[in-house]
Each structure stands twice: as structure tokens, then as C-alpha cells.
Design an enzyme around this catalytic site. Structure first.
Site, PDB file in Angstrom:
ATOM      1  N   GLY A 260      -1.246  11.506   7.115  1.00 55.28           N
ATOM      2  CA  GLY A 260      -2.742  11.176   7.683  1.00 55.28           C
ATOM      3  C   GLY A 260      -3.608  12.035   6.895  1.00 55.28           C
ATOM      4  O   GLY A 260      -4.138  13.018   7.279  1.00 55.28           O
ATOM      5  N   TYR A 261      -4.012  12.081   5.505  1.00 53.32           N
ATOM      6  CA  TYR A 261      -4.703  12.877   4.686  1.00 53.32           C
ATOM      7  C   TYR A 261      -6.047  12.208   4.524  1.00 53.32           C
ATOM      8  O   TYR A 261      -7.016  12.491   4.789  1.00 53.32           O
ATOM      9  CB  TYR A 261      -3.866  13.103   3.437  1.00 53.32           C
ATOM     10  CG  TYR A 261      -2.964  14.139   3.668  1.00 53.32           C
ATOM     11  CD1 TYR A 261      -2.134  14.657   4.383  1.00 53.32           C
ATOM     12  CD2 TYR A 261      -2.254  14.609   2.285  1.00 53.32           C
ATOM     13  CE1 TYR A 261      -1.257  15.426   4.551  1.00 53.32           C
ATOM     14  CE2 TYR A 261      -1.406  15.733   2.032  1.00 53.32           C
ATOM     15  CZ  TYR A 261      -0.829  15.978   3.485  1.00 53.32           C
ATOM     16  OH  TYR A 261       0.401  16.946   3.295  1.00 53.32           O
TER      17      TYR A 261
ATOM     18  N   THR B 174      -9.385  12.514  -3.250  1.00 57.22           N
ATOM     19  CA  THR B 174      -9.061  13.414  -4.196  1.00 57.22           C
ATOM     20  C   THR B 174      -9.801  14.904  -3.839  1.00 57.22           C
ATOM     21  O   THR B 174      -9.098  15.553  -3.891  1.00 57.22           O
ATOM     22  CB  THR B 174      -9.658  12.985  -5.782  1.00 57.22           C
ATOM     23  OG1 THR B 174      -9.081  11.949  -6.285  1.00 57.22           O
ATOM     24  CG2 THR B 174      -9.725  14.300  -6.614  1.00 57.22           C
TER      25      THR B 174
ATOM     26  N   GLU C  11       5.877  18.019  -4.438  1.00 58.09           N
ATOM     27  CA  GLU C  11       5.994  16.694  -4.991  1.00 58.09           C
ATOM     28  C   GLU C  11       5.310  16.890  -6.469  1.00 58.09           C
ATOM     29  O   GLU C  11       4.649  15.917  -7.063  1.00 58.09           O
ATOM     30  CB  GLU C  11       4.991  15.786  -4.269  1.00 58.09           C
ATOM     31  CG  GLU C  11       5.558  15.467  -2.865  1.00 58.09           C
ATOM     32  CD  GLU C  11       6.430  14.041  -2.963  1.00 58.09           C
ATOM     33  OE1 GLU C  11       7.221  13.998  -3.976  1.00 58.09           O
ATOM     34  OE2 GLU C  11       6.499  13.227  -2.053  1.00 58.09           O
TER      35      GLU C  11
END
Lengths: 379, 309
Positions: free
Chosen positions: A131-132, A139, A245
Site C-alpha cells: 500500500g504505497y 514516484t 529490490e
């Protein structure tokens, strides 16, 4: 300098390939893969596939042994990622759990949070979503507006998230919410998706069905123990999670497979003798290989304990360029894939439409290279 | 996989850099030249055994030397001597060596300074001695010495290496040109980055503008990609890897030359601004061994089989 795999790494790759052979159903490439790994079918399949992978020691091999891993090397983690990518990543949403969510909880979670979540992740029993992003914060993540208000022992959360892949089927959400007025006063929360006040709405788009979900949060109550890290100090945690990542998804690997499938179709149709098409295909392989080597540079740095460098941004733009060339090739020579033709090609094309946008836009990567690698000033 | 230089490789690169350094500052007399062949550096490298590195140490180390030397604004013949000759059935060949394909009446790279030439005739590889008196220099903006034979050389006394030498000649020619492009591209990007930090427009350094930063970042990525593809091709000795390196390197010359000249502006078209020493070496290498197109077709042949019709 050495450009060859060790025998151990070759054996590891064979072990992963064998696991895929054993665990994937016969109709994987005809029924499941064309739907994409955000589809309901694939998410449900991941609930069977991931425990099988875990039983073989291949779900969290890079985790510490005491947490269900094998203390594996970064190269092994990456070989695993390549082979999964080649197969359309049947781990579905669980690739996030094992790659960044688990390691982030290991570093920043409370003992209670670790005890509750690391086991189910390591056994492949749980699905998470991230949930970003919000409609006004992608961005520029620190611009997010979803708000968590402290009321005694609970937080009351209001706001909305968008582009939340897997949200329809996820058990949990790693949610970012604002806990103060300062720009980076943000905290992560571990939120069960069954909590009252959560509504998930899917909507259609260019990417594969299931990708685009909006998550509405209306007076969602979470205990204070759901917060990760100190209140308002979550930005460091977010940066750490993102750094796990570093190289992104190894798209050059699936890219080669897609190119092979395309060439096979063109050959069947008697079109692959055309030197223009052949040269285009050859150039794409060269771009995919450049992306591969630039990605390996980063994996090598990680294996040696080198802190993140701009090479992580460099490999991402190389991969984006190569994938874009391949997408253009598909549209030039096999556009029928989007008209009911080859489903695997269509899925690759659609899934990669946001490749240069997601996880930090292409332009953001260029900024970071210009400043970090070339020493140019911030504009 | 290990992408860092080991101790020996690092020592080799350090040694080559220290040999090269005095030649990085062009003599005043050559500041406005279109290219400057550094005969002294050529001699030092040959006498020091650096051009024999492929046999003495390995092709990867030879490629590292080619990449390092290509970063100098001066020109030295390293690619043919260090990477091509060691893979052909010949013993010692006195360099500099010119690599020639096809028509002998055309201008050839390195011919005015060459002592030997390897000729790809299409069905054989010939090795001939070159008499400098029989070569007339050709004026060009390419930043290599070019020349043509005053009269086509007699091939009667040429050493015939046989048709079997054609494949290794073309393979290692591609590796060598990719390595030279890698070095020249890296140096041209560094030169341009330095320039845009110093040069001001509208009251700001050129390098502040995002439009400039983005394209320089792309050029940097490209140069890094060429470097690792070239080094892998040297390491593996695989024909496919050689084609991949050449295809990627030669295809990207277009962008490198355009962007780097854009950011050097009007200064970049003058000879005294050093940019052309690298960019017009890139241009010279762009079409060799058939260019990106032929390399890409060779990739397709190897991966998916030859044309069936």
C-alpha cells in the site's frame, strides 16, 4: 573478473528448474501464464505453488536458517529470480514477501511482528500487497496523504491507495500512512485486509486484469502494535525496503523467451527470412544481454557487501530500453497478439506497459545516475 | 561471476594507465591534428609485451589493455595486435597491423603506420608485409591514420592462413572494435561530463539542465554496457558473444556521437577541443566488419538458424 557460473551455481539453477517442472501444472503455459501473475487464478495457484517451493527450500533460500532459509548467497537468490521470471513468476505476489517484506520485518519489526509474520511468509502461506502509491503520490512517495491518527492504543486510518496489485486477494497489506505533518513523517503499518473499513475496487486498464485496484480506507482501526518502527520514522524503512529490490525484476530473462516465441511464430508464418526482421531480433538480444550483464554487476556488488551504487539505476534503464525495443518489435511484426493471438506475448506486452514507470520512473533513474555516477548537480 | 578486477588485472590496468598518462596530454604541435598516432606509446606497449597479453595471460586481459589505451586522445594500434593476431594461425607479426576487408584500393585504417596487414578476401585470410613507401596517407576527419596503397599490393608472396582463419579473424575483429568503442566511449563521456560542469549558459553550468543530465546518463549506461559485453566476449571466446558486443557497440555509436557533440556545442567541432579524438574513432569503427546490421544478422543466424529460403 569472471563471466562464468560456478558448478554450484549451475547445479542450483538446475534444482530450481526441476522444482518448476515438478510444481507447475501441465497447463501452466496455456492456462495460467497468459493471465499474468496478478490474475485471480495465478494468485490462488501461488497458494499451492509457494508452499511446495518452501518444502524444497526454494522460497526463502537467502533468509537465515533459523527463520526457515538456507543462508543462501545473493547469486542464488538471483538465479532463483531469473528462473521464476522465465516461468512467468508463479510465486505471484509472494515474490514481494520473500524479497523485501520479510527482510524489512527482520530488520525493523518488533519481536511480536517477526513471530507473527516471518513463519507464514517462509512457509508460503500468506499473500501481501503493497500500500504505497496514491493518485497524487507515486514516484514522489513522500507526498502521500493517507493519514493515520493516533487515538490511545489504536490508529485510525483514512485515505486511499491506488495501483495496488494483488489487493483483491491479499491477506495483508504493508501500508504507508502519514503520522505527522512533516513531509517524511510516514509510518508503515501491517494491516489485515479483512479489517472493517477497507474497500477494494478494481478497474480496467491497459495492463493485465487484476493489476489496477483502488483501496479505500475509511476509519480503519489498527492497534498501535501494527506500526513498524518508531512513529514518523518510517522513511528509513521505506528506503531500506526499496533497496532490497535493487535490480528489479530480471526482465531480460523473460524477454529472451518472448523473443523466441515471437521468432517461432514468424518462422511458422514464413516471415523470419526477412533480413530486416532478423536484424531487429538480433539487436534486441544484444540489448537484453547488456541489461543482463549490467544487472549482474549489481548482484556481484551485493554479494560482496558493497552498499547500493548507481549501477542499480543503470541496470534498470538498460532493462527498460531492451524491453521497450521488444515491445516495439511485437507491435511491428506480431500485433495480432493483442487481437486474440498468442496469449503469452500479449501478457508480456501488457504487463510491461508500466515498466519504465513503476518502482521509480525511468527519468528518476536517469537523475540518480547523473548525480550519483557522473557527479552532476541537482537541477 | 565476478565483475571486479582481480589483483593481477588491477595491477595490469594500473600499469597501462601509468604508461598511457604522459600521452594523454597532446603535444602542442599536434593539438589541432585530426588524429595523432603516438609511435612512442606503440613502441613502449610492444616492447613491454602488453600486446602479447592474450597469449601470455589471456584474451580478457588483452581486452582490458585495449579498453584502457582507447581512452587516450592519441591513437595506438592495439586491437588487431592484441586481440586478433593471437587467435590466428601465425607466429609473431610485427605491428602495427592493419585489418582489411574486401577492396584493396580503398582507404584503410592504420595503413600509413602499419608494418603488416591481415586481409579478409572472402574465402581466405592473407598476411602481407606493408611497405610504408607504398602507402599514401588519406586526409580524413576520422581520428585514425588512414591510407591507401599507391598500387594494389602483390598478393603472390602473401602468407595464406586459409579459409579456417576467416571465422576467428571476423570474431576477434568484432571483439577488438567493441573494446575500442568501449574505451573511447567511456573517455568521451568523461570528457563531456567535465565540460558541462565548467561551461556556463544562461548563468548556469550546462550540466545543471535535466535535458543534458538525462542524455549523459544514457550515454554512461551505454558505455558501461559496451564495456561488459566486450570483456565477456574476450573472456568466453564465443562467436555469439563477439557478435553481441559488436552489435550493441556499433548500434549505439549514433547516439553517443550525437549527444556528446550536442553538449560540447560549437567547441566540439573544432580540432583543438579534444572530443573528436574519441568520437571520430567511434564513427570510424561504426561500419567495420559489416557494422551493427551484419553483427545482428549473425546473432540471428546463431540463435535461430540460417535463412531457410
Amino acid at each position: 573478473m569472471e563471466f562464468a557460473w560456478t558448478p554450484e551455481q549451475e547445479r542450483y539453477r538446475a534444482r530450481v528448474q526441476q522444482a518448476l517442472d515438478d510444481l507447475l501444472p501441465d497447463d501452466w503455459f496455456t492456462r495460467y501464464a497468459p493471465q499474468g501473475n496478478v490474475s485471480d487464478d495465478q494468485i490462488e495457484h501461488s497458494r499451492v505453488f509457494c508452499p511446495g517451493l518452501a518444502e524444497r527450500g526454494l522460497l526463502v533460500p537467502h533468509w537465515p536458517k533459523e527463520l526457515g532459509g538456507e543462508d543462501g548467497e545473493p547469486w542464488e537468490q538471483f538465479i532463483l529470480a531469473e528462473e521464476m521470471n522465465m516461468a512467468g513468476d508463479p510465486r505471484g505476489p509472494q515474490y514481494m514477501n520473500v524479497n523485501w517484506l520479510g527482510p524489512t520485518l527482520m530488520k525493523y519489526g518488533t519481536e511480536e511482528q517477526k513471530a507473527a509474520h516471518l513463519g507464514p511468509i517462509a512457509r508460503g502461506e500468506v499473500t501481501w500487497c503493497q500500500g504505497y502509491s496514491e493518485s497524487g503520490a507515486g514516484t514522489d512517495l513522500a507526498a502521500l496523504q493517507t493519514h493515520a491518527e493516533r487515538r490511545g492504543d489504536v490508529y485510525v486510518i483514512n485515505g486511499s491507495k491506488i495501483w495496488t496489485s494483488y489487493a483483491r486477494k491479499a491477506d495483508w497489506c504493508f501500508l504507508l500512512a502519514r503520522t505527522g505533518p512533516e513531509r517524511k513523517a510516514i509510518s508503515p503499518f501491517l494491516m489485515p485486509m479483512s479489517t472493517p473499513g477497507i474497500e477494494v475496487v478494481s478497474f480496467p486498464g491497459l495492463v493485465c486484469d487484476g493489476h489496477l485496484n483502488e483501496v479505500f480506507l475509511s476509519d480503519v482501526e489498527l492497534p498501535a502494535s501494527a506500526r513498524v518502527g518508531e512513529e514518523g520514522k518510517g522513511w528509513e524503512i521505506v528506503i531500506y525496503a526499496l533497496s532490497q529490490e535493487r535490480v528489479g525484476i530480471p526482465r531480460y530473462r523473460s524477454g529472451r523467451k518472448i523473443l523466441d516465441i515471437t521468432v517461432a511464430q514468424l518462422t511458422r508464418e514464413g516471415r523470419f527470412d526477412d533480413p530486416i526482421i532478423r536484424a531487429r531480433a538480433g539487436r534486441i538480444v544484444a540489448k537484453l544481454e547488456a541489461a543482463r550483464l549490467l544487472t549482474y554487476v549489481v548482484v556481484d556488488q551485493r554479494a560482496k557487501g558493497v552498499p547500493p551504487t548507481p549501477d542499480g539505476n543503470i541496470c534498470r534503464i538498460a532493462a527498460s530500453e531492451a524491453v521497450l525495443e521488444l515491445m516495439n518489435f511485437l507491435m511491428d511484426y506480431v500485433p495480432d497478439c493483442l487481437l486474440g493471438g498468442d496469449g503469452i506475448l500479449a501478457e508480456f506486452y501488457r504487463a510491461n506497459i508500466p515498466t519504465s514507470i513503476a518502482s521509480g520512473t525511468y527519468e528518476l533513474q536517469l537523475n540518480l545516475i547523473a548525480q550519483g555516477a557522473l557527479g552532476l548537480p541537482r537541477s | 561471476m565476478d565483475f571486479a578486477l582481480n589483483e593481477d588485472q588491477q595491477a595490469l590496468v594500473d600499469a597501462v594507465q601509468s604508461i598511457r598518462r604522459p600521452f594523454d596530454a597532446l603535444p602542442m604541435a599536434h593539438k589541432r591534428d585530426r588524429s595523432w598516432f603516438a609511435a612512442d606509446l606503440q613502441r613502449v606497449l610492444a616492447e613491454g609485451g602488453y600486446l602479447d597479453a592474450a597469449r601470455a595471460i589471456g584474451p580478457l586481459e588483452a581486452a582490458l589493455i585495449v579498453i584502457e589505451i582507447a581512452q587516450s586522445p592519441c591513437v595506438v594500434e592495439t586491437g588487431a595486435s592484441a586481440l586478433v593476431v593471437p587467435h590466428l594461425p601465425v607466429n609473431e607479426v610485427e605491428g602495427p597491423v592493419a585489418l582489411i576487408s574486401g577492396d584493396l584500393s580503398r582507404a584503410q585504417r592504420f595503413l600509413p603506420v602499419a608494418r603488416a596487414a591481415l586481409i579478409d578476401t572472402g574465402d581466405d585470410v592473407l598476411l602481407i608485409a606493408v611497405d610504408p613507401a607504398q602507402v599514401e596517407p588519406v586526409d580524413t576527419i576520422f581520428a585514425y591514420p588512414y591510407g591507401r596503397f599507391r598500387t594494389p599490393p602483390s598478393l603472390d608472396s602473401a602468407q595464406r592462413l586459409g579459409a579456417a582463419a576467416l571465422a576467428p579473424l571476423r570474431q576477434w575483429w568484432r571483439v577488438s572494435l567493441a573494446a575500442e568503442i568501449a574505451g573511447a566511449a567511456q573517455a568521451a563521456v568523461a570528457f563531456t561530463v567535465d565540460y558541462v560542469k565548467q561551461r556556463h549558459v544562461f548563468g548556469k553550468p550546462v550540466g545543471v539542465f535535466q535535458a543534458v543530465q538525462h542524455r549523459l546518463a544514457q550515454c554512461h549506461q551505454i558505455a558501461r554496457g559496451i564495456r561488459f559485453l566486450a570483456l565477456r566476449a574476450a573472456f568466453s571466446g564465443s562467436p555469439l558473444d563477439a557478435d553481441l558486443a559488436a552489435a550493441y557497440a556499433q548500434e549505439h555509436v549514433h547516439k553517443l556521437v550525437f549527444d556528446l557533440h550536442q553538449f560540447n556545442g560549437g567547441m566540439g567541432v573544432t580540432n583543438e577541443h579534444e572530443l573528436h579524438f574519441w568520437t571520430y574513432r567511434l564513427r570510424a569503427l561504426q561500419a567495420e566488419v559489416g557494422g551493427a546490421e551484419k553483427a545482428a544478422l549473425a546473432i540471428a543466424d546463431q540463435l535461430w538458424g540460417p535463412v531457410t529460403a
